[in-house]
Scaffold this motif. Sequence first.
Motif, PDB file in Angstrom:
ATOM      1  N   CYS A   1       0.852  -1.184   0.000  1.00 17.35           N
ATOM      2  CA  CYS A   1       0.000   0.000   0.000  1.00 17.35           C
ATOM      3  C   CYS A   1       0.886   1.232   0.000  1.00 17.35           C
ATOM      4  CB  CYS A   1      -0.897  -0.019   1.246  1.00 17.35           C
ATOM      5  SG  CYS A   1      -1.907   1.472   1.428  1.00 17.35           S
TER       6      CYS A   1
ATOM      7  N   SER B   1       1.413  -7.218   1.294  1.00 18.23           N
ATOM      8  CA  SER B   1       0.767  -8.515   1.123  1.00 18.23           C
ATOM      9  C   SER B   1       1.660  -9.677   1.500  1.00 18.23           C
ATOM     10  CB  SER B   1       0.349  -8.692  -0.337  1.00 18.23           C
ATOM     11  OG  SER B   1       1.499  -8.790  -1.168  1.00 18.23           O
TER      12      SER B   1
ATOM     13  N   THR C   1      -6.308   3.342  -1.850  1.00 18.70           N
ATOM     14  CA  THR C   1      -6.505   2.892  -3.232  1.00 18.70           C
ATOM     15  C   THR C   1      -5.214   2.774  -4.046  1.00 18.70           C
ATOM     16  OG1 THR C   1      -6.905   5.166  -3.949  1.00 18.70           O
ATOM     17  CG2 THR C   1      -8.841   3.855  -3.319  1.00 18.70           C
TER      18      THR C   1
ATOM     19  N   ALA D   1      -8.054  -2.383   0.525  1.00 18.41           N
ATOM     20  CA  ALA D   1      -8.789  -1.204   0.049  1.00 18.41           C
ATOM     21  C   ALA D   1     -10.173  -1.139   0.695  1.00 18.41           C
ATOM     22  CB  ALA D   1      -8.920  -1.239  -1.474  1.00 18.41           C
ATOM     23  N   ARG D   2     -10.833  -2.257   0.784  1.00 23.38           N
ATOM     24  CA  ARG D   2     -12.164  -2.301   1.398  1.00 23.38           C
ATOM     25  C   ARG D   2     -12.084  -1.938   2.888  1.00 23.38           C
ATOM     26  NH1 ARG D   2     -14.251  -6.732  -0.865  1.00 23.38           N
ATOM     27  NH2 ARG D   2     -12.773  -7.964   0.246  1.00 23.38           N
TER      28      ARG D   2
ATOM     29  N   VAL E   1      -3.245  -9.776  -5.178  1.00 23.76           N
ATOM     30  CA  VAL E   1      -4.419  -9.078  -5.718  1.00 23.76           C
ATOM     31  C   VAL E   1      -5.560  -9.106  -4.712  1.00 23.76           C
ATOM     32  CG1 VAL E   1      -6.242  -9.213  -7.468  1.00 23.76           C
ATOM     33  CG2 VAL E   1      -3.851  -9.405  -8.154  1.00 23.76           C
ATOM     34  N   LEU E   2      -5.829 -10.274  -4.151  1.00 23.31           N
ATOM     35  CA  LEU E   2      -6.899 -10.386  -3.163  1.00 23.31           C
ATOM     36  C   LEU E   2      -6.580  -9.560  -1.918  1.00 23.31           C
ATOM     37  CD1 LEU E   2      -7.746 -14.182  -3.484  1.00 23.31           C
ATOM     38  CD2 LEU E   2      -9.025 -12.221  -4.409  1.00 23.31           C
ATOM     39  N   TRP E   3      -5.300  -9.525  -1.524  1.00 21.58           N
ATOM     40  CA  TRP E   3      -4.899  -8.712  -0.382  1.00 21.58           C
ATOM     41  C   TRP E   3      -5.184  -7.225  -0.666  1.00 21.58           C
ATOM     42  CZ3 TRP E   3      -1.640  -4.628   0.269  1.00 21.58           C
ATOM     43  CH2 TRP E   3      -1.457  -4.211   1.575  1.00 21.58           C
ATOM     44  N   CYS E   4      -4.841  -6.739  -1.859  1.00 26.14           N
ATOM     45  CA  CYS E   4      -5.097  -5.331  -2.225  1.00 26.14           C
ATOM     46  C   CYS E   4      -6.580  -5.000  -2.133  1.00 26.14           C
ATOM     47  CB  CYS E   4      -4.588  -5.034  -3.637  1.00 26.14           C
ATOM     48  SG  CYS E   4      -2.802  -5.013  -3.792  1.00 26.14           S
ATOM     49  N   LEU E   5      -7.408  -5.872  -2.655  1.00 24.95           N
ATOM     50  CA  LEU E   5      -8.849  -5.622  -2.619  1.00 24.95           C
ATOM     51  C   LEU E   5      -9.367  -5.593  -1.182  1.00 24.95           C
ATOM     52  CD1 LEU E   5      -9.907  -7.884  -5.614  1.00 24.95           C
ATOM     53  CD2 LEU E   5      -9.852  -5.380  -5.553  1.00 24.95           C
ATOM     54  N   ALA E   6      -8.924  -6.529  -0.355  1.00 22.43           N
ATOM     55  CA  ALA E   6      -9.355  -6.552   1.044  1.00 22.43           C
ATOM     56  C   ALA E   6      -8.832  -5.333   1.797  1.00 22.43           C
ATOM     57  CB  ALA E   6      -8.875  -7.842   1.718  1.00 22.43           C
TER      58      ALA E   6
END
Length: 64
Positions: A17, A24, A47, A41-42, A34-39
């Motif tokens: 980040c 990650s 972003t 960000a949520r 990728v999944l870590w970035c999405l989680a």
Amino acid sequence: MLREDRSGSGLITQAECTTCLDGSGAADDGRGPVLWCLAHARATGHTGFRRTRTDFFRASCEAP
């Protein structure tokens, strides 16, 4: 001469980040980061991310 080193791991991917520098961790597939970035960000609203991909090679000064 440089040659791809196929004796060990393949491509290693990690994400970080750019707001808080949380990361990650390294993975031998791109899906985990990728999944870590999405989680992340949520959970945080952050972003911006830096993706690092590492591959391995061997150097030789001998003629082929």
